[in-house]
Write a protein that holds these residues in place. Structure first.
Motif, PDB file in Angstrom:
ATOM      1  N   ALA A   6      -7.771  69.900  49.092  1.00 10.62           N
ATOM      2  CA  ALA A   6      -7.583  70.473  47.755  1.00 10.62           C
ATOM      3  C   ALA A   6      -6.219  71.160  47.670  1.00 10.62           C
ATOM      4  O   ALA A   6      -5.513  71.042  46.665  1.00 10.62           O
ATOM      5  CB  ALA A   6      -8.710  71.453  47.444  1.00 10.62           C
ATOM      6  N   ASP A   7      -5.812  71.838  48.740  1.00  9.37           N
ATOM      7  CA  ASP A   7      -4.496  72.471  48.728  1.00  9.37           C
ATOM      8  C   ASP A   7      -3.399  71.414  48.598  1.00  9.37           C
ATOM      9  O   ASP A   7      -2.445  71.572  47.840  1.00  9.37           O
ATOM     10  CB  ASP A   7      -4.301  73.314  49.996  1.00  9.37           C
TER      11      ASP A   7
ATOM     12  N   ALA B 165      -9.233  75.849  42.265  1.00 13.64           N
ATOM     13  CA  ALA B 165     -10.498  75.459  41.629  1.00 13.64           C
ATOM     14  C   ALA B 165     -11.582  75.239  42.675  1.00 13.64           C
ATOM     15  O   ALA B 165     -12.736  75.608  42.463  1.00 13.64           O
ATOM     16  CB  ALA B 165     -10.303  74.181  40.820  1.00 13.64           C
ATOM     17  N   TYR B 166     -11.222  74.669  43.810  1.00  8.78           N
ATOM     18  CA  TYR B 166     -12.246  74.324  44.797  1.00  8.78           C
ATOM     19  C   TYR B 166     -12.704  75.536  45.613  1.00  8.78           C
ATOM     20  O   TYR B 166     -13.875  75.896  45.600  1.00  8.78           O
ATOM     21  CB  TYR B 166     -11.742  73.208  45.720  1.00  8.78           C
TER      22      TYR B 166
ATOM     23  N   CYS C 139      -5.378  71.456  43.831  1.00  5.80           N
ATOM     24  CA  CYS C 139      -6.566  71.987  43.132  1.00  5.80           C
ATOM     25  C   CYS C 139      -7.339  72.952  44.041  1.00  5.80           C
ATOM     26  O   CYS C 139      -8.549  73.118  43.898  1.00  5.80           O
ATOM     27  CB  CYS C 139      -7.462  70.855  42.627  1.00  5.80           C
TER      28      CYS C 139
ATOM     29  N   ALA D 141     -13.267  68.990  41.359  1.00  9.93           N
ATOM     30  CA  ALA D 141     -12.032  69.789  41.286  1.00  9.93           C
ATOM     31  C   ALA D 141     -10.797  68.891  41.188  1.00  9.93           C
ATOM     32  O   ALA D 141      -9.795  69.261  40.574  1.00  9.93           O
ATOM     33  CB  ALA D 141     -11.922  70.721  42.496  1.00  9.93           C
ATOM     34  N   THR D 142     -10.868  67.689  41.760  1.00  8.77           N
ATOM     35  CA  THR D 142      -9.703  66.789  41.682  1.00  8.77           C
ATOM     36  C   THR D 142      -9.604  66.104  40.316  1.00  8.77           C
ATOM     37  O   THR D 142      -8.657  65.374  40.071  1.00  8.77           O
ATOM     38  CB  THR D 142      -9.763  65.671  42.751  1.00  8.77           C
ATOM     39  N   GLY D 143     -10.616  66.268  39.456  1.00 14.27           N
ATOM     40  CA  GLY D 143     -10.533  65.684  38.123  1.00 14.27           C
ATOM     41  C   GLY D 143     -11.701  64.792  37.763  1.00 14.27           C
ATOM     42  O   GLY D 143     -11.774  64.280  36.661  1.00 14.27           O
TER      43      GLY D 143
END
Ligand code: MGD
Ligand code: MGD
Ligand code: MO
Length: 742
Positions: A501-502, A509-510, A506, A128-130
């Motif tokens: 993620a917040d 997405a997560y 992202c 999710a981070t890329g």
């Protein structure tokens, strides 16, 4: 009084007694057959001094120093500060070096429970981070995982499908188990299991008339009550034994030409090799016996056992965790193909009956899904090559027909594994571990890996959160309740990754806006759909949460590996290029690897008895009986001294070692202490140590103190094809340590 709640761990299902919010007692769920010692360890394990109670950061890392990892103090910090550092560091490395420089394969068993499975969570989060560098394959059956698709079209034969014990009990006259049927391995199942009935299943087969022959250097690999015949060859000679039996099948006219013609590809080239037409050496029983260090009568007897009747051939997973381990599995399949019983009830081959609980159980697989993964643009590296990659950024290696270029790893993120337990050549790994700029670890306990991180985040165990559990080898599903509040400030991996993620933008997405309960409900909806398709009844979410344990009816017919392919090799063609079992592989030939022959073949390993110098012994490292790897170690380790090392009486006598003596094992890679256990069931020339001790190097430079055998094993791949761990291939020396006794 209300019923005690039931939950699940990799070593079985249990009833929990909670008093005033504290876990006070755990016992195996009635009728489950789980090991009471391992299950009963939970209360002590949960509140152990070795629990990590708050986030920690290495003080010198905060000052920007890479050096000092594993030595300089880790200081407690608040969650907010810890998460800010993790988020900032991930963003920095991503921006400056790209996603490939973040290593997040995070190999390891994590804990039972499908949703909170740490390794699944970390991969989804990092995707999710890329993106990130992932690991491909496993330590368990890594060599088989890569070669079986070339032979059988998939690796199901080692991972999920095995002919069921019910079929064996009914049909098998003789079961030959290379690597034995080590009963302690049935204590655990990946994902946890409601039923631990292999000991019964095996005895049931014996009672119905199945004869067992175990080929293993250790008589302890035989279950009690089986009355099995044991043949104890040199470790790693199994391939030669199988090839010589295969040649005998041909030479004696026992080989099945119809099966070879209809179901295999390339048999003629393999048979030419067996006959010695390609290398001048006929693979006779005498040839096999010489390599195996056995009298030829042993192989003649073994041949007579498999020459008649319905025969099941099996090999433990340990056999392919060795140099050229791919060949051992290929040779077993080839031998079974010559006998012509593949796909018949109770006949042919299957892998891993002695390797894990549930192999050969009648169960429906895949009812409970895990959290789905997300796309990752970065190519993975072979799992067991990670230390090599850290040390050699930019280097290319061969891997299963293509080239892998090692990325330049700057940040390591691990959740749910303990590489200072599982990886080979730990002294080399220490050097590799010093390469990245930052190491982040989530762990419930202060394992050697957690102690060698820069940022440590305390994770909850499966007893401190809700989950849905179930193994693909078991006829049950568990709704695992939150039994107690988290110990200290521990958080679930999901909640940690959601917070990160917040921060990183992202979150959508997560976690997709769902919390733990939201995800469990979503996963259960998928289970209900799958159950409906399979014609099985499952209760709704509320009911299941209430009852904890949901038995699932097993399939009507016992599994028989490759039965559909046997019945109709056209309609049920395999996923190989020829659609058949490949005894010669053009695809492997095209790779052109010197260490990966295109048909099963004997290649002497670099480290085994055949290459030993005076005084060197072959060290085998098997799974610990009452631990799951290095999990449970704080409670279940055997006394205060180092781990046990089994040695044959003659080898001990020659070195003046007595039972209980402290000993030192060493080779060019490292040294560790151990406690000698003299074992007259062990083949001379072999040492046997279980893995699972918490790595404890001596700062004064003496031998490693806990008895972690991975200071002695080699970080050398099985072959260019699989690049898997060859942990079983190690030569060592052993000597008494000043007559000290533990
Ligand atoms: N010499 C030698 N080495 C071997 C082998 C061998 O035969 N010989 N066998 C190999 C094999 S087959 C395997 S599978 C590997 C096993 O190696 P690992 O899987 O790395 O071993 P475990 O000790 O099970 O590590 C799992 C870790 O996850 C942590 N954990 C549990 N639950 C959670 C959770 O919810 N969140 C987080 N963040 N962490 C959690 C546990 O505390 C534990 O430290 O070892 C390999 N190493
Ligand atoms: N209690 C417990 N059970 C476990 C685990 C655990 O940690 N604890 N781990 C689980 C995991 S992750 C896995 S992958 C499986 C692994 O399952 P396996 O790999 O099958 O099990 P091991 O215990 O490593 O090895 C079994 C036996 O193989 C024999 N052996 C080793 N090398 C050779 C050889 O060259 N030739 C012959 N003939 N025999 C040999 C040894 O005598 C050894 O005792 O176990 C699972 N079961
Ligand atoms: Mo494993």
């Amino acid at each position: 009084m209300s019923r005690r709640p039931i939950s699940l761990c990799h070593w079985g299902p249990f009833e929990a007694e909670v008093s005033d919010g504290r876990l006070v007692r755990t016992a195996p769920m009635e009728g489950s057959g789980a090991d009471p010692d391992m299950i009963g360890a939970w209360p002590e394990l949960l509140y152990s001094e070795t629990r990590i109670r708050e986030p920690h950061i290495r003080a010198s890392w905060l000052e920007g120093k890479k050096a000092g990892r594993g030595r300089d103090p880790l200081v407690p910090v608040g969650w907010d500060e810890a998460l800010s550092h993790v988020a900032a560091e991930l963003a920095r490395v991503h921006r400056d070096f790209g996603p490939a420089s973040i290593f997040g394969g995070s190999y390891g068993w994590s804990s039972a429970g499908r949703f909170h499975h740490a390794r699944t969570q970390i991969r989804r989060f990092l995707a999710a981070t890329g993106g990130f560098t992932d690991q491909l394959g496993n330590y368990s059956w890594g060599a088989a995982q890569m070669i079986l698709p070339h032979i059988l079209g998939s690796h199901a034969a080692v991972s999920s499908a095995a002919t069921s014990w019910a079929s064996i009990a009914e049909h098998t006259d003789t079961l030959v188990a290379f690597g034995g049927l080590k009963p302690a391995n049935w204590n655990v199942t990946s994902g946890g299991a409601g039923s631990h009935h292999l000991p019964e299943a095996v005895l049931n087969a014996k009672a119905r008339g199945t004869r067992f022959v175990l080929v293993t250097p250790h008589a302890g690999d035989a279950p009690d009550g089986l009355d099995a015949e044991v043949i104890a060859p040199r470790p790693h000679s199994d391939t030669a034994i199988m090839l010589s039996l295969a040649r005998q099948a041909v030479a004696s006219g026992r080989a099945d030409p119809d099966f070879l013609a209809r179901h295999t590809h390339g048999a003629d080239r393999f048979l030419a090799y067996l006959a010695g037409e390609t290398d001048g050496q006929e693979k006779t029983l005498a040839w096999g016996a010489e390599i195996a260090g056995l009298p030829v009568e042993d192989l003649e007897r073994l041949w007579s056992r498999i020459a008649e009747g319905r025969v099941m051939l099996t090999a433990s997973w340990s056999l392919q965790r060795a140099e050229n381990g791919e060949q051992t599995y290929w040779a077993l399949i080839a031998l079974a193909a010559l006998l012509g019983q593949i796909g018949l009830p109770g006949g042919g081959f299957s892998f891993g009956y002695g390797s894990m609980n549930g192999v050969g159980a009648d169960a429906r697989s895949g009812l409970v899904p895990t959290m789905p993964g997300l796309p990752n643009p970065v190519p993975p590296i072979p799992t067991a090559r990670f230390a090599d990659a850290f040390l050699n950024p930019g280097r290319s290696i061969d891997f299963n027909g293509h080239t892998v270029v090692y990325p330049d790893i700057r940040l390591v993120y691990w959740a749910g594994g303990n590489p200072f337990h599982h990886h080979q050549d730990l002294c080399r790994m220490e050097k590799a571990w010093a390469v990245p700029e930052t190491v982040i670890v989530h762990e419930p306990w202060w394992t050697p890996t957690a102690r060698r991180a820069d940022i440590v985040l305390p994770a909850t165990t499966s007893l401190e959160r809700r989950d849905i559990g179930g193994s693909s080898r078991d006829p049950s599903v568990f709704f695992m309740p939150k039994l107690v509040e988290p110990v200290g400030e521990a958080r679930s991996d999901f909640s940690i990754f959601s917070g990160l993620a917040d921060r990183l933008g992202c979150g959508a997405a997560y976690h997709e806006g769902l919390d733990e309960e939201g995800w469990l409900r979503r996963l259960w909806d998928v289970s209900l759909e799958r159950a409906e398709k399979a014609g099985i009844d499952l209760p709704d979410f509320e009911t299941a949460s209430e009852i904890n344990y949901v038995p699932v009816s097993p399939p009507a017919e016992p599994e028989v590996l490759l039965s559909a392919f046997r019945a109709d090799p056209e309609a049920a063609a395999l996923g190989t290029p020829s659609g058949r079992i490949e005894l010669y592989s053009e695809a492997i030939a095209a790779m052109g690897y010197a260490d990966s022959p295109p048909h099963p073949a004997w290649r002497p390993p670099l480290e085994w008895a055949g290459a030993a110098e005076e005084g060197e012994l072959h060290l085998l490292t098997n799974q610990p009986a009452k631990q799951l790897h290095a999990q449970l170690y704080p409670v279940m380790k055997d006394g205060d001294g180092p781990a046990a090392c089994r040695i044959a009486p003659g080898d001990a006598r020659a070195r003046g070692i007595e039972d209980g003596d402290l000993v030192r094992l060493h080779n060019g890679r490292g040294a560790c202490r151990a406690r000698a256990v003299i074992d007259d069931g062990l083949r001379p020339g072999v040492l046997l140590m279980s893995t699972g001790a918490w790595y404890d190097p001596d700062p004064e430079g003496g031998p490693e103190r806990a008895g972690n055998p991975n200071v002695l094993t080699a970080d050398r791949p099985t072959s260019s094809l699989a690049q898997a761990t060859a942990a079983q291939s190690a030569l060592v020396r052993i000597e008494g340590l000043d007559r000290e006794r533990t």
